[in-house]
Design a protein around this motif. Structure first.
Motif, PDB file in Angstrom:
ATOM      1  N   LYS A  17      -9.699  -7.048   4.472  1.00  0.00           N
ATOM      2  CA  LYS A  17     -10.733  -6.103   3.999  1.00  0.00           C
ATOM      3  C   LYS A  17     -10.200  -4.668   4.082  1.00  0.00           C
ATOM      4  O   LYS A  17     -10.406  -3.859   3.169  1.00  0.00           O
ATOM      5  CB  LYS A  17     -11.980  -6.267   4.883  1.00  0.00           C
ATOM      6  N   ILE A  18      -9.501  -4.381   5.180  1.00  0.00           N
ATOM      7  CA  ILE A  18      -8.958  -3.023   5.353  1.00  0.00           C
ATOM      8  C   ILE A  18      -7.913  -2.725   4.270  1.00  0.00           C
ATOM      9  O   ILE A  18      -7.930  -1.663   3.642  1.00  0.00           O
ATOM     10  CB  ILE A  18      -8.351  -2.861   6.772  1.00  0.00           C
ATOM     11  N   LEU A  19      -7.010  -3.693   4.042  1.00  0.00           N
ATOM     12  CA  LEU A  19      -5.974  -3.468   3.024  1.00  0.00           C
ATOM     13  C   LEU A  19      -6.583  -3.234   1.646  1.00  0.00           C
ATOM     14  O   LEU A  19      -6.112  -2.415   0.873  1.00  0.00           O
ATOM     15  CB  LEU A  19      -5.030  -4.675   2.945  1.00  0.00           C
ATOM     16  N   ARG A  20      -7.631  -3.973   1.348  1.00  0.00           N
ATOM     17  CA  ARG A  20      -8.244  -3.864   0.016  1.00  0.00           C
ATOM     18  C   ARG A  20      -9.024  -2.565  -0.152  1.00  0.00           C
ATOM     19  O   ARG A  20      -9.142  -2.053  -1.259  1.00  0.00           O
ATOM     20  CB  ARG A  20      -9.192  -5.056  -0.250  1.00  0.00           C
ATOM     21  N   SER A  21      -9.573  -2.046   0.956  1.00  0.00           N
ATOM     22  CA  SER A  21     -10.431  -0.869   0.799  1.00  0.00           C
ATOM     23  C   SER A  21      -9.742   0.444   1.162  1.00  0.00           C
ATOM     24  O   SER A  21     -10.241   1.512   0.804  1.00  0.00           O
ATOM     25  CB  SER A  21     -11.705  -1.030   1.648  1.00  0.00           C
ATOM     26  N   ALA A  22      -8.591   0.369   1.863  1.00  0.00           N
ATOM     27  CA  ALA A  22      -7.941   1.606   2.307  1.00  0.00           C
ATOM     28  C   ALA A  22      -7.421   2.420   1.125  1.00  0.00           C
ATOM     29  O   ALA A  22      -7.002   1.860   0.118  1.00  0.00           O
ATOM     30  CB  ALA A  22      -6.784   1.273   3.240  1.00  0.00           C
ATOM     31  N   GLU A  23      -7.477   3.742   1.302  1.00  0.00           N
ATOM     32  CA  GLU A  23      -6.988   4.620   0.227  1.00  0.00           C
ATOM     33  C   GLU A  23      -5.466   4.600   0.167  1.00  0.00           C
ATOM     34  O   GLU A  23      -4.865   4.630  -0.894  1.00  0.00           O
ATOM     35  CB  GLU A  23      -7.458   6.043   0.475  1.00  0.00           C
ATOM     36  N   LEU A  69       0.842  -1.212   0.000  1.00  0.00           N
ATOM     37  CA  LEU A  69       0.000   0.000   0.000  1.00  0.00           C
ATOM     38  C   LEU A  69       0.872   1.255   0.000  1.00  0.00           C
ATOM     39  O   LEU A  69       0.533   2.246  -0.642  1.00  0.00           O
ATOM     40  CB  LEU A  69      -0.871   0.031   1.257  1.00  0.00           C
ATOM     41  N   LEU A  70       1.981   1.208   0.737  1.00  0.00           N
ATOM     42  CA  LEU A  70       2.909   2.342   0.783  1.00  0.00           C
ATOM     43  C   LEU A  70       3.389   2.675  -0.627  1.00  0.00           C
ATOM     44  O   LEU A  70       3.591   3.829  -0.976  1.00  0.00           O
ATOM     45  CB  LEU A  70       4.097   1.985   1.693  1.00  0.00           C
ATOM     46  N   LYS A  71       3.547   1.641  -1.442  1.00  0.00           N
ATOM     47  CA  LYS A  71       3.972   1.837  -2.825  1.00  0.00           C
ATOM     48  C   LYS A  71       2.780   2.096  -3.754  1.00  0.00           C
ATOM     49  O   LYS A  71       2.939   2.249  -4.959  1.00  0.00           O
ATOM     50  CB  LYS A  71       4.711   0.589  -3.320  1.00  0.00           C
ATOM     51  N   GLY A  72       1.592   2.088  -3.163  1.00  0.00           N
ATOM     52  CA  GLY A  72       0.381   2.356  -3.956  1.00  0.00           C
ATOM     53  C   GLY A  72      -0.039   1.183  -4.827  1.00  0.00           C
ATOM     54  O   GLY A  72      -0.730   1.364  -5.823  1.00  0.00           O
ATOM     55  N   LEU A  84      -1.673   3.887   2.946  1.00  0.00           N
ATOM     56  CA  LEU A  84      -1.150   3.205   4.132  1.00  0.00           C
ATOM     57  C   LEU A  84      -1.678   3.833   5.422  1.00  0.00           C
ATOM     58  O   LEU A  84      -2.094   3.133   6.352  1.00  0.00           O
ATOM     59  CB  LEU A  84       0.384   3.252   4.108  1.00  0.00           C
ATOM     60  N   ARG A  85      -1.669   5.161   5.461  1.00  0.00           N
ATOM     61  CA  ARG A  85      -2.115   5.842   6.677  1.00  0.00           C
ATOM     62  C   ARG A  85      -3.574   5.503   6.989  1.00  0.00           C
ATOM     63  O   ARG A  85      -3.934   5.234   8.128  1.00  0.00           O
ATOM     64  CB  ARG A  85      -1.947   7.366   6.489  1.00  0.00           C
ATOM     65  N   ASP A  86      -4.374   5.505   5.939  1.00  0.00           N
ATOM     66  CA  ASP A  86      -5.788   5.182   6.062  1.00  0.00           C
ATOM     67  C   ASP A  86      -5.957   3.755   6.619  1.00  0.00           C
ATOM     68  O   ASP A  86      -6.776   3.499   7.520  1.00  0.00           O
ATOM     69  CB  ASP A  86      -6.416   5.300   4.653  1.00  0.00           C
ATOM     70  N   ALA A  87      -5.133   2.841   6.089  1.00  0.00           N
ATOM     71  CA  ALA A  87      -5.197   1.443   6.549  1.00  0.00           C
ATOM     72  C   ALA A  87      -4.799   1.338   8.022  1.00  0.00           C
ATOM     73  O   ALA A  87      -5.429   0.601   8.795  1.00  0.00           O
ATOM     74  CB  ALA A  87      -4.274   0.579   5.699  1.00  0.00           C
ATOM     75  N   LEU A  88      -3.766   2.109   8.411  1.00  0.00           N
ATOM     76  CA  LEU A  88      -3.307   2.051   9.804  1.00  0.00           C
ATOM     77  C   LEU A  88      -4.375   2.590  10.761  1.00  0.00           C
ATOM     78  O   LEU A  88      -4.582   2.041  11.846  1.00  0.00           O
ATOM     79  CB  LEU A  88      -2.006   2.854   9.961  1.00  0.00           C
ATOM     80  N   VAL A  89      -5.032   3.650  10.333  1.00  0.00           N
ATOM     81  CA  VAL A  89      -6.103   4.216  11.180  1.00  0.00           C
ATOM     82  C   VAL A  89      -7.196   3.166  11.381  1.00  0.00           C
ATOM     83  O   VAL A  89      -7.664   2.941  12.507  1.00  0.00           O
ATOM     84  CB  VAL A  89      -6.667   5.523  10.547  1.00  0.00           C
ATOM     85  N   ALA A  90      -7.571   2.499  10.274  1.00  0.00           N
ATOM     86  CA  ALA A  90      -8.617   1.467  10.370  1.00  0.00           C
ATOM     87  C   ALA A  90      -8.151   0.281  11.221  1.00  0.00           C
ATOM     88  O   ALA A  90      -8.917  -0.257  12.031  1.00  0.00           O
ATOM     89  CB  ALA A  90      -9.007   1.006   8.969  1.00  0.00           C
ATOM     90  N   LEU A  91      -6.881  -0.125  11.061  1.00  0.00           N
ATOM     91  CA  LEU A  91      -6.355  -1.256  11.852  1.00  0.00           C
ATOM     92  C   LEU A  91      -6.309  -0.899  13.338  1.00  0.00           C
ATOM     93  O   LEU A  91      -6.500  -1.762  14.200  1.00  0.00           O
ATOM     94  CB  LEU A  91      -4.949  -1.634  11.371  1.00  0.00           C
ATOM     95  N   GLY A  92      -6.054   0.360  13.618  1.00  0.00           N
ATOM     96  CA  GLY A  92      -5.982   0.823  15.011  1.00  0.00           C
ATOM     97  C   GLY A  92      -7.284   0.638  15.760  1.00  0.00           C
ATOM     98  O   GLY A  92      -7.303   0.640  16.995  1.00  0.00           O
ATOM     99  N   ARG A  93      -8.368   0.498  15.002  1.00  0.00           N
ATOM    100  CA  ARG A  93      -9.670   0.309  15.659  1.00  0.00           C
ATOM    101  C   ARG A  93      -9.880  -1.145  16.077  1.00  0.00           C
ATOM    102  O   ARG A  93     -10.832  -1.456  16.774  1.00  0.00           O
ATOM    103  CB  ARG A  93     -10.793   0.751  14.715  1.00  0.00           C
ATOM    104  N   ILE A  94      -9.019  -2.036  15.605  1.00  0.00           N
ATOM    105  CA  ILE A  94      -9.132  -3.458  15.972  1.00  0.00           C
ATOM    106  C   ILE A  94      -8.125  -3.733  17.090  1.00  0.00           C
ATOM    107  O   ILE A  94      -6.923  -3.447  16.930  1.00  0.00           O
ATOM    108  CB  ILE A  94      -8.853  -4.370  14.754  1.00  0.00           C
ATOM    109  N   GLU A  95      -8.598  -4.291  18.193  1.00  0.00           N
ATOM    110  CA  GLU A  95      -7.778  -4.454  19.397  1.00  0.00           C
ATOM    111  C   GLU A  95      -6.423  -5.118  19.111  1.00  0.00           C
ATOM    112  O   GLU A  95      -5.380  -4.628  19.530  1.00  0.00           O
ATOM    113  CB  GLU A  95      -8.584  -5.258  20.431  1.00  0.00           C
TER     114      GLU A  95
END
Lengths: 341, 205
Positions: A237-243, A216-219, A245-256
């Motif tokens: 699901k997060i990796l596939r839908s995130a815009e 994702l970092l490489k787009g 890397l940062r977006d993916a990390l924010v979404a992952l942060g919501r999972i314990e």
């Protein structure tokens, strides 16, 4: 549980005491004097790889010490166990063989010279890297591979035709994951051990997740489909839908279970503007979880895996600590890099 | 008589005509040089804004070096050897362009391919990308600076020429013209008197 396996586990508990204690390792971050640090390191298993304090300023010596100590300790574990369990630990360490395969393929695809120094000195767990390095083409290299999980994945990658290197990296991760899972499944004591399976699935999940995040970092998103059914569905699901890397990390942060990893990487984004700490954060995360599960059932195969993860984490931290000193990082920064969570 | 800009002075009508032609040519030359000077000043002024990209380039270079330092700390030289397997040398083309008759060098980046893969350390990926960005900026900045340097050199040279022609060469030429005119006028007067004397002597006979 067989007596040999029980002995191996007890032995691993003994070997664990040879690892550098947490507080000692953290205190080294603030040792500015090479002489003082050298005398400290001399007491550890890394000591014989450094002839004098001046070697602490040589990156090649540091990398060699890191690889050799790790390889020796891993072989110690595989020699303690037999049969399917030994095969599993060889498969676990096959990541270093696969890393070398990756480097050989890079040089073949990009037509760059493969210097001996480009290969890791830690190798030979499931593949004969020295023979494979002589291949003249990727096709020839794939033909020489005898491990089915790796061979079939590389064949599939070759069949795609474009020799995309991002896809290659993810393919090798998938091959590694499949190899480790199948060897764990083949060994009955491992298959039945709940804690062991928890650690293993968490470890493999982090391996795939880190590669996915870097894609994702490489787009690059499309090769991520390789992880479908292998990576945790929520993370996938997060990796596939995130815009990005940062977006993916924010979404992952919501999972314990991903919160600590995501928070640490997002912090590095804030401070430096880049997720430069990603691998270290993942190692830290794996080590924390492995210790949590491994110590729950201290006399189980899970402890052997925990020990191996601890060995790798210690080697990575010592390497990072010594290289950071050469790079001129401040003591506080080095401390943050090598500390436990 | 002799002069630095004119050489040996021969006070003859022919020499005077040649000198007058030369002065008129020099005056036209000065005009042309002044036009060139004005154009070069305009060109240099336009480049001053572009010169500021050096600050950005330097900032990017500092950021890239900081990331390289972090990459070295977290990944080490082995990871750098791995990244080197993916790298190909940067390809550039050097050409010379003419700006108002001033030859300026220009570097064109033909190929600067940053190939990174997900297995590379995240710090190495970031450092490689930042370094490529910084290199592009440095090359742009080098082009602007080289252009500015050559234009400034040419401007200084043109101004030296204009000053030399206006303040030294043309006034010297004009002075010599004046001198020759005076000499010729004197010679003409002498000749006139000589002829008059000759006529009066001849008349008395």
């Amino acid at each position: 549980m067989g007596s040999r396996l029980r002995y191996a586990i007890v032995r691993a508990h003994g070997l664990k005491t040879h690892l550098v204690p947490e507080e000692t390792l953290k205190s080294w971050a603030f040792v500015g004097d090479d002489e003082a640090l050298f005398s400290e390191l001399a007491k550890t298993e890394y000591g014989p790889f450094f002839a004098g304090p001046e070697d602490l300023r040589r990156a090649d010596k540091i990398e060699e010490a890191h690889a050799r100590v790790m390889a020796r300790r891993a072989r110690q574990v595989t020699s303690l166990v037999t049969g399917g369990i030994a095969e599993f630990f060889k498969a676990y360490m096959a990541k270093y063989d696969l890393e070398n395969i990756r480097r050989i393929i890079y040089s073949l695809v990009r037509a760059t010279a493969l210097e001996e120094t480009a290969l890791l000195p830690i190798q030979g767990f499931v593949l004969d890297v020295a023979v494979l390095a002589k291949a003249n083409s990727v096709e020839q290299l794939v033909d020489l591979i005898r491990v089915e999980e790796i061979k079939s994945q590389l064949r599939r990658w070759l069949a795609e035709g474009d020799k995309d290197l991002t896809a290659l990296d993810l393919t090798l991760d998938v091959a590694y994951r499949d190899l480790v899972v199948s060897s764990a499944q083949a060994a009955k004591p491992l298959r039945k051990d709940g804690a062991f399976n928890e650690i293993l699935s968490l470890y493999l999940d982090r391996v795939l997740l880190v590669s996915g995040l870097k894609a994702l970092l490489k787009g690059e998103r499309s090769p991520l489909t390789l992880f479908e059914g292998r990576l945790d569905p929520a993370a996938y699901k997060i990796l596939r839908s995130a815009e990005d890397l940062r977006d993916a990390l924010v979404a992952l942060g919501r999972i314990e279970r991903y919160r600590h990893l995501a928070t640490e990487v997002l912090d590095s984004y804030k401070k430096v503007g880049q997720p430069w700490i990603l691998e270290l954060a993942a190692y830290r995360d794996i080590s924390t979880w492995a210790l949590r599960y491994g110590t729950k059932k201290p006399i189980s195969p899970a402890y052997l895996l925990t020990y191996l993860i601890e060995v790798e984490w210690e080697a990575v931290r010592i390497k990072t600590l010594l290289l950071s000193r050469i790079a001129g990082l401040t003591g506080d920064r080095v401390y943050d890099l090598v500390k436990e969570r | 008589m002799s002069s630095r800009s004119v050489g040996r002075v021969v006070p003859t009508k022919g020499f005077l005509i040649r000198l007058r032609e030369r002065v008129s040519f020099l005056e036209r030359g000065v005009e042309a040089l002044k036009m060139k000077r004005d154009q070069l000043v305009k060109e240099a002024q336009a480049l001053i804004k572009e010169l500021k990209i050096r600050e950005d380039a330097e900032k990017k270079m500092v950021e890239a070096y900081e990331l390289l330092r972090l990459a070295y700390a977290t990944a080490g030289p082995s990871e750098a050897s791995k990244a080197a397997l993916l790298a190909r040398p940067m390809r550039t083309k050097m050409r010379v362009r003419s700006v108002i008759g001033v030859e300026v060098p220009e570097i064109e980046v033909r190929e600067l391919e940053v190939v990174t893969t997900p297995s590379l350390n995240a710090a190495v990926i970031a450092a490689a990308e930042k370094m490529a960005e910084a290199l592009n900026e440095i090359i742009k900045s080098a082009n602007v600076e080289a252009r500015f340097e050559r234009i400034a050199e040419s401007l200084a040279e043109t101004m030296r020429k204009v000053n030399a022609l206006e303040k030294l060469v043309i006034p010297e030429h004009k002075e010599i013209i004046k001198y020759i005119e005076e000499v010729l006028e004197e010679e003409g007067l002498e000749e006139f008197l000589r002829v008059k004397k000759y006529k009066s002597v001849k008349g008395r006979e």
